[in-house]
Design a protein around this motif. Structure first.
Motif, PDB file in Angstrom:
ATOM      1  N   PHE A 145       0.799  -1.221   0.000  1.00  0.00           N
ATOM      2  CA  PHE A 145       0.000   0.000   0.000  1.00  0.00           C
ATOM      3  C   PHE A 145       0.835   1.275   0.000  1.00  0.00           C
ATOM      4  O   PHE A 145       0.287   2.367  -0.150  1.00  0.00           O
ATOM      5  N   THR A 146       2.143   1.151   0.176  1.00  0.00           N
ATOM      6  CA  THR A 146       2.966   2.359   0.307  1.00  0.00           C
ATOM      7  C   THR A 146       2.922   3.280  -0.911  1.00  0.00           C
ATOM      8  O   THR A 146       3.071   4.496  -0.748  1.00  0.00           O
ATOM      9  N   PRO A 147       2.712   2.782  -2.136  1.00  0.00           N
ATOM     10  CA  PRO A 147       2.605   3.733  -3.249  1.00  0.00           C
ATOM     11  C   PRO A 147       1.310   4.542  -3.233  1.00  0.00           C
ATOM     12  O   PRO A 147       1.211   5.557  -3.930  1.00  0.00           O
ATOM     13  N   TYR A 148       0.326   4.100  -2.447  1.00  0.00           N
ATOM     14  CA  TYR A 148      -1.002   4.702  -2.519  1.00  0.00           C
ATOM     15  C   TYR A 148      -1.395   5.455  -1.248  1.00  0.00           C
ATOM     16  O   TYR A 148      -2.162   6.416  -1.310  1.00  0.00           O
ATOM     17  N   PHE A 149      -0.901   4.998  -0.104  1.00  0.00           N
ATOM     18  CA  PHE A 149      -1.275   5.590   1.176  1.00  0.00           C
ATOM     19  C   PHE A 149      -0.047   6.127   1.907  1.00  0.00           C
ATOM     20  O   PHE A 149       1.022   5.525   1.860  1.00  0.00           O
ATOM     21  N   LYS A 150      -0.238   7.242   2.606  1.00  0.00           N
ATOM     22  CA  LYS A 150       0.733   7.657   3.608  1.00  0.00           C
ATOM     23  C   LYS A 150       0.412   6.852   4.864  1.00  0.00           C
ATOM     24  O   LYS A 150      -0.698   6.934   5.391  1.00  0.00           O
ATOM     25  N   LEU A 151       1.360   6.066   5.325  1.00  0.00           N
ATOM     26  CA  LEU A 151       1.096   5.166   6.437  1.00  0.00           C
ATOM     27  C   LEU A 151       1.385   5.841   7.775  1.00  0.00           C
ATOM     28  O   LEU A 151       2.433   6.461   7.961  1.00  0.00           O
ATOM     29  N   LEU A 152       0.446   5.710   8.698  1.00  0.00           N
ATOM     30  CA  LEU A 152       0.614   6.160  10.074  1.00  0.00           C
ATOM     31  C   LEU A 152       0.458   4.939  10.975  1.00  0.00           C
ATOM     32  O   LEU A 152      -0.508   4.181  10.846  1.00  0.00           O
ATOM     33  N   TRP A 153       1.408   4.758  11.895  1.00  0.00           N
ATOM     34  CA  TRP A 153       1.429   3.563  12.734  1.00  0.00           C
ATOM     35  C   TRP A 153       0.776   3.858  14.080  1.00  0.00           C
ATOM     36  O   TRP A 153       1.106   4.833  14.750  1.00  0.00           O
ATOM     37  N   VAL A 154      -0.172   2.993  14.443  1.00  0.00           N
ATOM     38  CA  VAL A 154      -0.998   3.195  15.632  1.00  0.00           C
ATOM     39  C   VAL A 154      -0.742   2.072  16.629  1.00  0.00           C
ATOM     40  O   VAL A 154      -0.845   0.888  16.284  1.00  0.00           O
ATOM     41  N   PHE A 155      -0.421   2.446  17.866  1.00  0.00           N
ATOM     42  CA  PHE A 155      -0.315   1.464  18.947  1.00  0.00           C
ATOM     43  C   PHE A 155      -1.562   1.559  19.805  1.00  0.00           C
ATOM     44  O   PHE A 155      -1.864   2.611  20.373  1.00  0.00           O
ATOM     45  N   ASN A 156      -2.306   0.464  19.894  1.00  0.00           N
ATOM     46  CA  ASN A 156      -3.520   0.412  20.704  1.00  0.00           C
ATOM     47  C   ASN A 156      -3.209  -0.287  22.027  1.00  0.00           C
ATOM     48  O   ASN A 156      -3.055  -1.508  22.071  1.00  0.00           O
ATOM     49  N   ASP A 157      -3.115   0.502  23.089  1.00  0.00           N
ATOM     50  CA  ASP A 157      -2.817  -0.056  24.414  1.00  0.00           C
ATOM     51  C   ASP A 157      -4.110  -0.584  25.031  1.00  0.00           C
ATOM     52  O   ASP A 157      -4.593  -0.092  26.048  1.00  0.00           O
ATOM     53  N   ARG A 158      -4.673  -1.589  24.405  1.00  0.00           N
ATOM     54  CA  ARG A 158      -6.024  -2.038  24.733  1.00  0.00           C
ATOM     55  C   ARG A 158      -6.146  -2.635  26.126  1.00  0.00           C
ATOM     56  O   ARG A 158      -7.228  -2.634  26.711  1.00  0.00           O
ATOM     57  N   ASP A 159      -5.055  -3.166  26.683  1.00  0.00           N
ATOM     58  CA  ASP A 159      -5.133  -3.773  28.010  1.00  0.00           C
ATOM     59  C   ASP A 159      -4.466  -2.923  29.089  1.00  0.00           C
ATOM     60  O   ASP A 159      -4.385  -3.329  30.249  1.00  0.00           O
ATOM     61  N   GLY A 160      -3.985  -1.738  28.721  1.00  0.00           N
ATOM     62  CA  GLY A 160      -3.374  -0.846  29.699  1.00  0.00           C
ATOM     63  C   GLY A 160      -1.979  -1.239  30.134  1.00  0.00           C
ATOM     64  O   GLY A 160      -1.415  -0.634  31.047  1.00  0.00           O
ATOM     65  N   SER A 161      -1.385  -2.229  29.473  1.00  0.00           N
ATOM     66  CA  SER A 161      -0.055  -2.696  29.879  1.00  0.00           C
ATOM     67  C   SER A 161       1.066  -1.824  29.332  1.00  0.00           C
ATOM     68  O   SER A 161       2.190  -1.861  29.831  1.00  0.00           O
ATOM     69  N   ASN A 162       0.770  -1.057  28.286  1.00  0.00           N
ATOM     70  CA  ASN A 162       1.758  -0.221  27.607  1.00  0.00           C
ATOM     71  C   ASN A 162       2.933  -1.040  27.075  1.00  0.00           C
ATOM     72  O   ASN A 162       4.053  -0.543  26.975  1.00  0.00           O
ATOM     73  N   ARG A 163       2.673  -2.286  26.727  1.00  0.00           N
ATOM     74  CA  ARG A 163       3.719  -3.151  26.188  1.00  0.00           C
ATOM     75  C   ARG A 163       3.780  -2.992  24.669  1.00  0.00           C
ATOM     76  O   ARG A 163       3.119  -3.707  23.918  1.00  0.00           O
ATOM     77  N   VAL A 164       4.587  -2.041  24.247  1.00  0.00           N
ATOM     78  CA  VAL A 164       4.747  -1.757  22.826  1.00  0.00           C
ATOM     79  C   VAL A 164       5.596  -2.866  22.202  1.00  0.00           C
ATOM     80  O   VAL A 164       6.615  -3.264  22.775  1.00  0.00           O
ATOM     81  N   PRO A 165       5.186  -3.401  21.045  1.00  0.00           N
ATOM     82  CA  PRO A 165       6.003  -4.440  20.407  1.00  0.00           C
ATOM     83  C   PRO A 165       7.435  -3.964  20.185  1.00  0.00           C
ATOM     84  O   PRO A 165       7.675  -2.789  19.879  1.00  0.00           O
ATOM     85  N   GLU A 166       8.366  -4.865  20.354  1.00  0.00           N
ATOM     86  CA  GLU A 166       9.776  -4.524  20.232  1.00  0.00           C
ATOM     87  C   GLU A 166      10.075  -3.923  18.863  1.00  0.00           C
ATOM     88  O   GLU A 166       9.686  -4.463  17.823  1.00  0.00           O
ATOM     89  N   GLY A 167      10.745  -2.778  18.876  1.00  0.00           N
ATOM     90  CA  GLY A 167      11.126  -2.118  17.637  1.00  0.00           C
ATOM     91  C   GLY A 167      10.020  -1.318  16.979  1.00  0.00           C
ATOM     92  O   GLY A 167      10.236  -0.714  15.926  1.00  0.00           O
TER      93      GLY A 167
END
Length: 295
Positions: A145-167
């Motif tokens: 999709f990169t040729p068509y969309f400007k990508l924005l990355w969203v982290f959903n802290d759905r369980d309140g743990s704030n455990r962001v995936p590594e990297g």
């Protein structure tokens, strides 16, 4: 409205993208469409999630269309709906993104066509906490999709743990919202009615939910999407002073009197929280709390 004024209006394509269910696509869509509404921007919501019709419930009070049919018919339906210059929000299904070449082609072709008509096309890539490997898999999936969309990355802290995936580096973070507040949002039909009118007998919760929406809106990624001036114009409406209830977990909607009781309990907990495990320190913290807060 003149043609010049019409062309100056914000016209964006937003497609929450994910490769798994339960990542919070529709919740993100709700907040995005609420910002459009609060800015008085006409918005069409396209529901492409065949496996989960949550959008039917929580987005039902906006102009909602179904694009779960074949890709050619869906593309034609989308183009017909946005001819008046409305913004377009696509609530995508994980299964369609992961397995349907036709659907992905439809997304790309729709974005390319609308960009030619003056739209900006954004893809919101949603990843949740505690989903090992999900971010890496999604990055591989959205490459097309990169040729068509400007990508924005969203982290959903759905369980309140704030455990962001590594990297993983997020442009937008969706804070956890306790179930009691979520129920009020769903019952009201979204954020917009709560922001504009409140919920009878639940003004403190209404303020809390409005401030929650502001915490989402007042981020660099959302400002890229809407512009600084537009987001700043919402500050007076959303950026409210709220009475803290953390670390209490709100499991059900609280009327104002019970909300204030919970605020009081939360103050007690915050006073002793740093001393947990040390009985003497806990007792001293409670005595200090009484001296400060009880007359």
């Amino acid at each position: 409205m003149t043609t010049k004024e019409h062309k100056q209006r914000m016209r964006c394509v937003v497609a929450p993208l994910t490769n798994a269910g339960g990542e919070g696509k529709t919740w993100v869509s709700m907040m995005i469409q609420s910002i459009f509404q609060l800015l008085h921007e006409p918005i069409v919501v396209a529901d492409a999630d065949q496996g989960n019709r949550a959008a039917r419930v929580v987005l039902g009070k906006v102009h909602l269309i179904d694009i779960s049919e074949d890709s050619e018919a869906s593309a034609a339906k989308l183009m017909a709906q946005v001819e008046g210059g409305q913004s377009l929000l696509i609530d995508c299904g994980a299964n369609a993104l992961a397995s349907s070449v036709n659907f992905n082609n439809m997304l790309a072709e729709t974005a390319e066509t609308l960009r030619g008509d003056g739209y900006e096309a954004y893809g919101l890539c949603v990843v949740s906490a505690n989903k090992p490997g999900a971010a890496a898999a999604l990055k591989r999936l959205v490459t097309r999709f990169t040729p068509y969309f400007k990508l924005l990355w969203v982290f959903n802290d759905r369980d309140g743990s704030n455990r962001v995936p590594e990297g993983f580096v997020a442009d937008i973070t969706v804070r956890n919202l306790d179930p009691g507040f979520v129920t009020l949002v769903h019952d009201a039909g979204g954020f917009t009615p709560i922001v504009l009118h409140g919920v009878d007998g639940h003004q403190h919760s209404s303020d809390y939910i409005s401030a929650y929406l502001w915490s989402f809106a007042d981020q660099e990624g959302i400002r890229k999407l809407f512009g600084d001036a537009q987001i700043n114009s919402l500050s007076a409406l959303l950026n409210r002073t709220v009475k803290r209830v953390d670390p209490m977990r709100i499991e059900r909607p609280l009327a104002d009197e019970e909300y204030l009781e919970t605020v009081w309990k939360a103050k007690h907990l915050r006073a002793i929280w740093p001393t947990l495990g040390d009985v003497d320190a806990m007792m001293r913290a409670l005595e200090d709390f009484k001296k400060t807060h009880i007359r």
